[in-house]
Design a protein around this motif. Structure first.
Motif, short mmCIF file in Angstrom:
data_model
loop_
_atom_site.label_atom_id
_atom_site.label_comp_id
_atom_site.label_asym_id
_atom_site.label_seq_id
_atom_site.Cartn_x
_atom_site.Cartn_y
_atom_site.Cartn_z
N GLY A 104 0.78 -1.23 0.00
CA GLY A 104 0.00 0.00 0.00
C GLY A 104 0.80 1.27 0.00
N LYS A 105 2.12 1.16 -0.11
CA LYS A 105 2.98 2.34 -0.10
C LYS A 105 3.79 2.42 -1.39
N GLU A 106 4.31 3.60 -1.64
CA GLU A 106 5.15 3.79 -2.80
C GLU A 106 6.55 3.23 -2.54
N ARG A 107 7.22 2.91 -3.63
CA ARG A 107 8.59 2.45 -3.52
C ARG A 107 9.45 3.59 -3.01
N GLU A 108 10.33 3.30 -2.06
CA GLU A 108 11.14 4.35 -1.47
C GLU A 108 12.62 3.99 -1.46
N PHE A 109 13.42 5.02 -1.49
CA PHE A 109 14.87 4.89 -1.47
C PHE A 109 15.34 4.38 -0.11
N VAL A 161 13.33 6.98 -7.78
CA VAL A 161 13.04 5.72 -8.48
C VAL A 161 13.21 5.89 -9.98
N SER A 162 12.77 7.01 -10.51
CA SER A 162 12.78 7.22 -11.96
C SER A 162 14.16 7.36 -12.53
#
Length: 123
Positions: A41-46, A107-108
């Motif tokens: 449920g969360k965005e991908r993070e560094f 991420v991009s």
């Protein structure tokens, strides 16, 4: 470049795990390598990154002092040593490669990704 992550699993809070990411091929030295994670449920993070030449490292504040990223250019492998694990570290962890010399937390900015490895930390 193809990335193959391994080493995930189940750990208790306060425990340790070590992730590995192999990148077969002669071009490994030309990439900045990073680790990211994505919880449900969360965005991908560094999480962390390491530059290609002098091995300068960068960390997310949430893991600083607990996680260590390193690379072995002779083995074309990047590692993430995770200590003092917390339940909030539970996520799928991805290794990634970025062309160029500068690190990035975005991420991009990473063009190559491994398949992800699950890390679950129980309380």
């Amino acid at each position: 470049v193809q990335l193959q992550a391994s080493g995930g699993g189940l750990a208790q809070a306060g425990g340790s795990l070590r992730l590995s990411c192999a990148a077969p091929g002669r071009t490994f030295i030309t990439y900045v390598m990073g680790w990211f994670r994505q919880a449900p449920g969360k965005e991908r993070e560094f999480v962390a990154s390491i530059e290609r030449s002098f091995g300068t490292t960068y960390y997310a504040d949430s893991v600083k002092g607990r996680f260590t990223i390193s690379r072995d250019n002779a083995k074309n492998t990047v590692y993430l040593e995770m200590n003092s694990l917390k339940p909030e570290d539970t996520a799928v962890y991805y290794c990634a490669a970025r062309s160029g010399s500068a690190h990035s937390t975005s991420v991009s900015e990473y063009g190559y990704w491994g398949q992800g490895t699950q890390v679950t930390v129980s309380s």
